[in-house]
Design an enzyme around this catalytic site. Structure first.
Site, PDB file in Angstrom:
ATOM      1  N   GLY A 320      -0.336   3.170   6.046  1.00 49.16           N
ATOM      2  CA  GLY A 320      -0.926   3.620   4.796  1.00 49.16           C
ATOM      3  C   GLY A 320       0.072   3.711   3.667  1.00 49.16           C
ATOM      4  N   LYS A 321       1.229   3.070   3.825  1.00 50.43           N
ATOM      5  CA  LYS A 321       2.231   3.080   2.761  1.00 50.43           C
ATOM      6  C   LYS A 321       1.964   1.984   1.735  1.00 50.43           C
ATOM      7  CE  LYS A 321       5.643   4.816   6.074  1.00 50.43           C
ATOM      8  NZ  LYS A 321       6.876   4.532   6.854  1.00 50.43           N
ATOM      9  N   LEU A 322       1.278   0.931   2.163  1.00 52.29           N
ATOM     10  CA  LEU A 322       0.838  -0.140   1.279  1.00 52.29           C
ATOM     11  C   LEU A 322      -0.675  -0.208   1.311  1.00 52.29           C
ATOM     12  CD1 LEU A 322       3.859  -1.024   1.653  1.00 52.29           C
ATOM     13  CD2 LEU A 322       3.031  -3.391   1.594  1.00 52.29           C
TER      14      LEU A 322
END
Length: 353
Positions: A320-322
């Site tokens: 969920g970082k990108l």
């Protein structure tokens, strides 16, 4: 031989079951690899375009230029991670200029890069050196350097006396101001370091540019250094704290950093190297409502080790970082080669718009 021999045809003369037609290719689009052409006088942007005709790393670098061009748009908040020996190996001016030109909104780096940046700001220099000296093994060469008071970073030398000058700079120009404030954030330290670097650089008419921390201070760009203890800068801060009221709050930066991420309409991560700066940059989005829309990674670490430094940006998407639809690319090559190429080509395109 009789003409009544069966040749496998039916009454209409057509063959049975062997149509010889091309199979359907769901994942294939006809995009043949071209052959990069180079010529005297071509620009960096033109060379990057030629890379796009080729494959393997050349294609990745071309894609990195595409993503960087989009990331450097005025509406994108750019988080720039800088690890490795990028300052002593000559990449300092590139980062400082990106800050001055408004292409970096947040810098996350190492204490080592800030140390070397400050040394140059106040008059020190790094020098071209050798990995192997003639007639000596690498160990014998390094033993000689030790005796001569020279530190080696691969093929770059730094005389040790510059660290003493740096210590004096901190104790005279940086720490006393912060001591009056007591416990401060690491970002506050880097801000004060940038102010002092800029002032001394101008006051003493230093030939070298004031550098990264100074550019960040003058352009209100925060610098975060989450592993500051792992550097000469961190060691000096610790030693000063032993005899004064000055100290650092390692968690204080988290609020400011996450606020920037939270309020960014679009965000991009440009990550040079790995380690703590990379993870600190990427993990910021774990507590923000959205994730990175753009990401470029320049690294030499392989992904097969499972380590953070070589992990692909696609892997970061799973955390969920990108964003799922983020534009991202990893380029596996020496960042002292790829960083200038990617930045120069992206800036050339932006200038032509």
């Amino acid at each position: 031989m009789s003409d009544e021999h069966d040749h496998g045809g039916d009454a209409d003369g057509e063959t049975d079951g062997d149509d010889h037609h091309e199979p359907e290719r769901e994942t294939f689009s006809h995009d043949p690899v071209g052959h990069a052409e180079v010529r005297a006088g071509m620009t960096v942007g033109e060379l990057a375009d030629e890379y796009g005709n080729a494959g393997v790393g050349a294609a990745d670098l071309h894609e990195a230029v595409d993503v960087t061009e989009s990331m450097f748009d005025d509406d994108v908040t750019v988080f720039f991670g800088l690890a490795g020996a990028m300052v002593p190996t000559g990449m300092r001016a590139i980062v400082a200029d990106l800050i001055r030109d408004g292409h970096i909104d947040v810098l996350v780096t190492t204490g080592a890069n800030l140390t070397h940046d400050s040394i140059e700001a106040i008059g020190g220099k790094h020098h071209h050196g050798e990995v192997h000296a003639e007639g000596k093994t690498e160990r014998e060469h390094d033993e000689t350097l030790r005796d001569e008071g020279v530190d080696r970073i691969y093929n770059v030398y730094l005389p040790q006396e510059f660290f003493a000058t740096f210590e004096s700079h901190l104790r005279d120009e940086v720490f006393p101001v912060l001591e009056e404030e007591g416990v401060v954030s690491i970002q506050r330290l880097t801000e004060e370091l940038g102010r002092a670097n800029a002032e001394i650089n101008e006051r003493d008419d230093i030939d070298e540019d004031a550098g990264i921390a100074a550019a960040a201070y003058e352009n209100d760009v925060p610098i975060y250094c989450p592993a500051i203890q792992d550097s000469v800068l961190g060691l000096q801060a610790w030693m000063y704290s032993q005899t004064s009221d000055f100290s650092l709050d390692a968690l204080a930066d988290m609020t400011h950093l996450t606020d920037i991420a939270y309020h960014a309409e679009e965000a991009g991560a440009f990550v040079v190297g790995g380690g703590v700066p990379k993870n600190f940059t990427l993990q910021t989005m774990l507590v923000a409502p959205d994730a990175y829309d753009y990401a470029v990674q320049l690294t030499m670490d392989p992904k097969q080790t499972g380590g953070l430094s070589g992990a692909t940006l696609d892997e970061a998407r799973s955390w969920g970082k990108l964003e799922k639809d983020a534009d991202n690319v990893s380029v596996y090559a020496d960042a002292t080669i790829t960083l200038p190429l990617v930045v120069a080509a992206a800036l050339e395109r932006l200038e032509e718009e």
